[in-house]
Scaffold this motif. Structure first.
Motif, mmCIF file in Angstrom:
data_model
loop_
_atom_site.group_PDB
_atom_site.id
_atom_site.type_symbol
_atom_site.label_atom_id
_atom_site.label_comp_id
_atom_site.label_asym_id
_atom_site.label_seq_id
_atom_site.Cartn_x
_atom_site.Cartn_y
_atom_site.Cartn_z
ATOM 1 N N TYR A 80 36.860 19.797 36.595
ATOM 2 C CA TYR A 80 37.034 21.075 35.916
ATOM 3 C C TYR A 80 37.813 22.004 36.835
ATOM 4 N N SER A 81 38.573 22.909 36.243
ATOM 5 C CA SER A 81 39.338 23.864 37.035
ATOM 6 C C SER A 81 39.423 25.196 36.293
ATOM 7 N N TRP A 82 38.929 26.262 36.927
ATOM 8 C CA TRP A 82 38.970 27.619 36.367
ATOM 9 C C TRP A 82 40.103 28.415 37.009
ATOM 10 N N ARG A 83 40.704 29.320 36.227
ATOM 11 C CA ARG A 83 41.710 30.233 36.778
ATOM 12 C C ARG A 83 41.792 31.496 35.916
ATOM 13 N N ILE A 84 42.280 32.559 36.515
ATOM 14 C CA ILE A 84 42.544 33.802 35.794
ATOM 15 C C ILE A 84 43.923 33.670 35.166
ATOM 16 N N ARG A 85 44.002 33.778 33.869
ATOM 17 C CA ARG A 85 45.302 33.719 33.176
ATOM 18 C C ARG A 85 45.966 35.089 33.167
ATOM 19 N N SER A 86 45.159 36.126 32.909
ATOM 20 C CA SER A 86 45.679 37.494 32.994
ATOM 21 C C SER A 86 44.534 38.434 33.347
ATOM 22 N N ALA A 87 44.897 39.545 34.005
ATOM 23 C CA ALA A 87 43.906 40.524 34.461
ATOM 24 C C ALA A 87 44.569 41.891 34.501
ATOM 25 N N PRO A 88 43.771 42.957 34.562
ATOM 26 C CA PRO A 88 44.343 44.296 34.692
ATOM 27 C C PRO A 88 45.190 44.405 35.964
ATOM 28 N N VAL A 89 46.155 45.273 35.940
ATOM 29 C CA VAL A 89 47.060 45.470 37.076
ATOM 30 C C VAL A 89 46.286 45.827 38.344
ATOM 31 N N ALA A 90 45.222 46.592 38.219
ATOM 32 C CA ALA A 90 44.452 47.037 39.386
ATOM 33 C C ALA A 90 43.547 45.944 39.962
ATOM 34 N N SER A 91 43.426 44.824 39.297
ATOM 35 C CA SER A 91 42.530 43.761 39.745
ATOM 36 C C SER A 91 43.167 42.908 40.839
ATOM 37 N N SER A 92 42.335 42.527 41.798
ATOM 38 C CA SER A 92 42.765 41.563 42.821
ATOM 39 C C SER A 92 41.881 40.314 42.737
ATOM 40 N N LEU A 93 41.164 40.165 41.641
ATOM 41 C CA LEU A 93 40.253 39.047 41.442
ATOM 42 C C LEU A 93 41.009 37.732 41.360
ATOM 43 N N GLU A 94 40.511 36.743 42.076
ATOM 44 C CA GLU A 94 41.054 35.392 42.001
ATOM 45 C C GLU A 94 39.933 34.463 41.574
ATOM 46 N N LEU A 95 40.245 33.567 40.703
ATOM 47 C CA LEU A 95 39.276 32.596 40.223
ATOM 48 C C LEU A 95 39.997 31.270 40.147
#
Length: 65
Positions: free
Chosen positions: A20-35
């Protein structure tokens, strides 16, 4: 959910032997979250207000949440 609040993301019935592999496809501009995790279950904690789209590559298909 609120910024800083956590939730677990997981497939309904994960196969312990599958990849399995998770990732952030899109996020708010202010976000620095990585998944970028190669595990069935992940902890998701948004770090900025807005809309997040995450993807899970599972053995059968790619899911978008």
């Amino acid at each position: 959910m609120a910024v800083g609040e956590s939730v677990q993301l997981a497939p309904r019935d994960p196969d312990p032997d599958a990849d399995y592999s998770w990732r952030i496809r899109s996020a708010p501009v202010a976000s620095s979250l990585e998944l970028d995790e190669d595990t069935a279950v992940v902890q998701f904690t948004p770090d900025a207000a807005g809309r997040y789209v995450v993807e899970l590559d599972a053995p059968d298909v790619t899911y978008t949440l």
